[in-house]
Design an enzyme around this catalytic site. Structure first.
Site, mmCIF file in Angstrom:
data_model
loop_
_atom_site.group_PDB
_atom_site.id
_atom_site.type_symbol
_atom_site.label_atom_id
_atom_site.label_comp_id
_atom_site.label_asym_id
_atom_site.label_seq_id
_atom_site.Cartn_x
_atom_site.Cartn_y
_atom_site.Cartn_z
ATOM 1 N N LYS A 14 -0.128 7.488 -9.174
ATOM 2 C CA LYS A 14 0.309 6.945 -10.474
ATOM 3 C C LYS A 14 -0.772 6.118 -11.153
ATOM 4 O O LYS A 14 -0.793 6.044 -12.379
ATOM 5 C CB LYS A 14 1.607 6.143 -10.313
ATOM 6 C CG LYS A 14 1.449 4.846 -9.560
ATOM 7 C CD LYS A 14 2.803 4.187 -9.315
ATOM 8 C CE LYS A 14 2.604 2.874 -8.592
ATOM 9 N NZ LYS A 14 3.748 2.486 -7.774
ATOM 10 N N ARG A 109 12.633 -5.764 -5.929
ATOM 11 C CA ARG A 109 12.570 -4.703 -6.922
ATOM 12 C C ARG A 109 13.646 -3.710 -6.506
ATOM 13 O O ARG A 109 14.797 -4.110 -6.382
ATOM 14 C CB ARG A 109 11.150 -4.108 -7.009
ATOM 15 C CG ARG A 109 10.893 -3.422 -8.345
ATOM 16 C CD ARG A 109 9.492 -2.840 -8.466
ATOM 17 N NE ARG A 109 9.272 -1.723 -7.552
ATOM 18 C CZ ARG A 109 8.147 -1.011 -7.489
ATOM 19 N NH1 ARG A 109 7.132 -1.310 -8.276
ATOM 20 N NH2 ARG A 109 8.032 -0.012 -6.649
#
Ligand SMILES: *Cc1c(COP(=O)(O)O)cnc(C)c1O
Length: 342
Positions: A14, A109
């Protein structure tokens, strides 16, 4: 190194938006599969003809389960409604979709709270279109919580409980990203942790707890070249009544008298300024707007001119934004043939 500790590595692309050349280099370097947080990036890799197992690292949206099941091999999951939808989509295609359940171990998260994991697994076991292939946790990304013997042992304990419930051994107990490398070399990662998802350590050659260079790796695999558009002697302090800049901020500038300022053709739209380091250590960054970077070249040994390039190394945030900016041209080069025209 991971291999010698019984850990298979999924290369995370990514940071470079799934750039195929980088993914190929990762595969040549020994990663067993590839992962990205964006489906678009995975599709880019697939379109480039790179055949491997693909993992979606960001939780799949409920609205896109068909596409996930159709193009991704493994997805991370934490919501039973999404697992149900993935299962239905997989059943419609006569296939089984692999899922890795993410567990929340303090970084806050994504992840299922530990006390809700077994009820989740029980519900997921009723879904014939998905298979619980592994469990994982993500640390040092949001809350900055570092991997420790404690949280890794907790992950193994939870994995064991899941295995007892499902009745088979999980393929992946995925405890690590780049932040776990220190613990691994210290020999403090529990034996049963057998999978890592590594991006930054591969791309930029750093572990991510202290951001120290990792021995035997390069920190300058990605360099940003920017061209000088204007070069003029100007004061170091703005002249006139001041209010906010283009980004709604009121930057402080120091009075250092007149300076030679170079304006370069990159800006905040293309790169995170704070994450750039000029290779010429005599160049200092003064500031930036969306399309210009202003640097001080008053005290450089090199006499720069309009049209010359300055080169910068990048941290992860800067690399990510550079990769995302369509205004920055990306040119792969072979190791050893890096030159000013590469
Ligand atoms: C980005 C990401 C990684 C890779 O992290 P690095 O610090 O770049 O190694 C691993 N796992 C998940 C879930 C991620 O989102």
């Amino acid at each position: 190194m991971c291999q010698s500790h019984g850990i298979s590595v999924t290369g995370v692309t990514k940071g470079v938006c799934g750039q195929p050349e980088v993914a190929k280099a990762m595969l040549r370097g020994g990663v067993s599969s590839l992962a990205d947080s964006r489906m678009e990036n995975i599709h880019r890799l697939q379109a480039a003809g790179i055949h491997t197992r693909y993992m979606l690292l960001r939780l799949p949206p409920l609205s896109e389960v068909e596409e996930v099941v159709g193009t991704i091999d493994v997805s991370v999951n934490s919501e039973i409604a999404v697992a149900e939808a993935l299962s239905q989509a997989a059943c419609r295609r006569g296939m089984v979709h692999d899922v890795m359940l993410m567990v929340e171990l303090g970084d806050l998260r994504e992840g299922i709270p530990p006390d809700q994991l077994l009820p989740f697994v029980r519900a997921a076991m009723q879904l014939s279109g998905i298979r619980i292939q592994g469990i994982g946790t993500n640390l040092a990304c949001f809350g900055g919580v570092v991997p420790s013997t404690d949280n890794m042992a907790r992950l193994v304990e939870l994995a064991t409980a899941v295995e007892e419930l499902v009745g088979y051994r999980l393929e992946w107990i995925s405890g690590m990203n780049s932040s776990g490398l220190d613990l691994l070399v210290a020999g403090e990662t529990p034996m049963r942790i057998n999978h890592a998802r590594i991006g930054e350590a591969i791309l930029l050659g750093r572990e991510t707890v202290h951001r120290r260079p990792w021995p035997g790796t390069f920190q300058d695999a990605f360099l940003l070249h920017a061209e000088i558009l204007e070069l003029k002697k100007k004061p170091s302090l703005p002249v006139g009544t001041r209010s906010e800049d283009a980004f709604g901020e009121l930057p402080e500038y120091q009075d250092r008298g007149e300076m030679i300022r170079a304006l370069l053709n990159v800006g905040r739209e293309d790169v995170v300024i704070e994450g750039m380091t000029p290779l010429d250590s005599q160049v200092t960054i003064v500031g930036a707007s969306s399309g210009y970077l202003v640097v001080d070249v008053t005290r450089t040994d090199t006499a720069y001119g309009v049209g010359d390039e300055l080169i910068f190394s990048l941290n992860y945030a800067a690399l990510l934004r550079v990769s995302t900016s369509e205004y920055v041209k990306k040119r792969p080069f072979q190791a050893g043939v890096r030159s000013s025209d590469a």
